[in-house]
Design an enzyme around this catalytic site. Structure first.
Site, PDB file in Angstrom:
ATOM      1  N   ARG A   1      37.752  35.984  45.412  1.00 59.86           N
ATOM      2  CA  ARG A   1      37.431  37.251  45.509  1.00 59.86           C
ATOM      3  C   ARG A   1      35.951  37.501  45.791  1.00 59.86           C
ATOM      4  O   ARG A   1      34.906  36.921  45.082  1.00 59.86           O
ATOM      5  CB  ARG A   1      37.903  38.134  44.552  1.00 59.86           C
ATOM      6  CG  ARG A   1      37.744  39.744  44.747  1.00 59.86           C
ATOM      7  CD  ARG A   1      38.391  40.441  43.680  1.00 59.86           C
ATOM      8  NE  ARG A   1      38.217  41.947  44.115  1.00 59.86           N
ATOM      9  CZ  ARG A   1      38.537  42.716  43.367  1.00 59.86           C
ATOM     10  NH1 ARG A   1      39.055  42.706  41.974  1.00 59.86           N
ATOM     11  NH2 ARG A   1      38.619  44.231  43.942  1.00 59.86           N
TER      12      ARG A   1
ATOM     13  N   TYR B   1      29.325  40.366  39.195  1.00 54.01           N
ATOM     14  CA  TYR B   1      29.627  39.242  38.029  1.00 54.01           C
ATOM     15  C   TYR B   1      28.880  37.889  38.458  1.00 54.01           C
ATOM     16  O   TYR B   1      28.084  37.766  39.533  1.00 54.01           O
ATOM     17  CB  TYR B   1      30.929  38.995  37.735  1.00 54.01           C
ATOM     18  CG  TYR B   1      31.655  40.378  37.022  1.00 54.01           C
ATOM     19  CD1 TYR B   1      31.245  41.085  36.013  1.00 54.01           C
ATOM     20  CD2 TYR B   1      32.617  40.834  37.727  1.00 54.01           C
ATOM     21  CE1 TYR B   1      31.571  42.547  35.935  1.00 54.01           C
ATOM     22  CE2 TYR B   1      33.013  42.099  37.290  1.00 54.01           C
ATOM     23  CZ  TYR B   1      32.642  43.007  36.440  1.00 54.01           C
ATOM     24  OH  TYR B   1      33.224  44.163  36.090  1.00 54.01           O
TER      25      TYR B   1
ATOM     26  N   PRO C   1      43.756  42.846  40.429  1.00 52.01           N
ATOM     27  CA  PRO C   1      43.126  42.605  39.204  1.00 52.01           C
ATOM     28  C   PRO C   1      42.765  43.907  38.521  1.00 52.01           C
ATOM     29  O   PRO C   1      41.550  44.441  39.308  1.00 52.01           O
ATOM     30  CB  PRO C   1      42.194  41.118  39.396  1.00 52.01           C
ATOM     31  CG  PRO C   1      41.934  41.464  40.513  1.00 52.01           C
ATOM     32  CD  PRO C   1      42.946  41.796  41.550  1.00 52.01           C
TER      33      PRO C   1
END
Length: 370
Positions: A230, A183, A26
């Site tokens: 992930r 994140y 990604p």
């Protein structure tokens, strides 16, 4: 290069047959420059279809809600327009015999009020990551976020669930939960960014709770074996992340607990930078977690053809994800097969709108075969 390349062997990904073990990682490309932040016909579909020979494509991070955004022109998966856009992309990719998972994304505090009508971005705790967010006016310093209330957390878990359902409606082969790279989920995991004193803070189990609540919610709307995840255990000094003595034990706990699920894969990153002097860090991620995790293990960060074949041959990973090489080499699998040199990428066009530096890289291997 030996004639036998482990990267080119087929692989059964929990029921999904992959023709090879080369995964397109990604990567944010910031091409959804329209009011709907939806994939664009003639652009996104071309980009991904050009790369359909990958064993698996994982899309760029796609926000699960308006609250989740933190970069310009990134596509989402929460509106009808976005679902239709991705459905168009998947139709083209599947017609080219490709397979694609969408990465579900919430950046948390790695955002800016410019994206939220002046409101603060959300995070585990009100701690500024002291980083930067790429806004429509260029890079801006991050701010101190709002600590998420229990209501905020529950709503976000529901947003991930809705996004997963939308992904199935858009005909994706599966989803990847982006719980990595500083994140939102990562902000809950790390003690340096999570100072909560409720059920989502304090102990390792509490800091990981939001992730497992999210997986359990997503399982209600799609098969468990279509869910990937992930993680980046040794991220330090980037994206606002600082490791401490509990960081690796936290990831050990998470990865061992993931064995209770029948996931598509676990996607791990080797360190992004030199962490050899960081006392709490692990320098070889695949080697540490391969014995710990029972399912399919994908690894990324800095692999080339030789090291990718080697990590599979040594049994430390099943799949290898490639990022930047896929930007400038849409035919990466064919180049590996024919041992053709890779083309260089243009960093100036990574995040700009339009076709340049996106769909205009030449597929040399296919041209030679034609």
């Amino acid at each position: 290069m030996s004639k036998e390349q482990h990267l080119l062997k087929s692989y059964n990904l929990n029921g999904l047959e992959l023709p090879n073990r080369v995964v397109m990682a990604p990567m944010t490309r910031s091409r959804a420059n329209n009011p709907e932040n939806a994939p664009i016909e003639g652009l996104h579909d071309v980009y991904y279809t050009q790369r359909a020979s990958a064993g698996l494509i994982i899309t760029e991070g796609s926000q699960i809600s308006k609250e989740a955004v933190g970069y310009v022109n990134t596509p989402g998966i929460y509106s009808k327009e976005q679902i239709q856009g991705w459905k168009m992309v998947n139709k083209k990719v599947h017609e080219a015999n490709g397979r694609m998972f969408i990465q579900l994304w919430h950046v948390g505090r790695m955002s800016h009020p410019d994206f939220h009508n002046g409101d603060l971005p959300l995070s585990a705790s009100a701690i500024n990551p002291e980083s930067q967010s790429y806004t429509y006016e260029g890079f801006k310093d991050t701010v101190t976020p709002k600590e998420m209330s229990i209501e905020d957390i529950k709503r976000t878990v529901q947003d991930f669930k809705n996004a997963a359902k939308n992904a199935m409606d858009a005909d994706f082969d599966g989803i990847e939960i982006h719980s990595s790279n500083g994140y939102l989920f990562h902000q809950f995991f790390n003690g340096t960014s999570n100072k909560r004193n409720d059920e989502y803070g304090g102990s390792i189990e509490n800091r990981a709770k939001i992730l497992f609540e999210t997986i359990d919610a997503i399982k209600e709307v799609m098969p468990e074996n279509k869910i990937g995840l992930r993680l980046n255990p040794s991220l330090h000094g980037i994206f606002g992340m600082t490791m401490d003595e509990e960081t690796i034990p936290t990831f050990d706990y998470i990865i061992k607990k993931l064995n209770d699920y029948d996931l598509a894969y676990l996607h791990l990153s080797e360190p992004f930078n030199d962490i050899s002097e960081v006392p709490y860090a692990v320098t070889e991620i695949a080697k540490r977690y391969r014995p710990m995790y029972n399912g399919t293990l994908m690894i990324n960060a800095g692999f080339d053809q030789e090291s990718g074949n080697k990590v599979i041959e040594e049994g430390n990973a099943d799949l290898v994800a490639y990022g930047k090489p896929y930007i400038s080499n849409p035919d990466l699998v064919e180049r590996f097969a024919e041992n053709i040199a890779l083309s260089d990428w243009d960093t100036d066009t990574f995040y700009v709108p339009g076709a340049k530096g996106y769909i205009d890289y030449e597929a040399k291997a296919r041209k030679q075969e034609a």
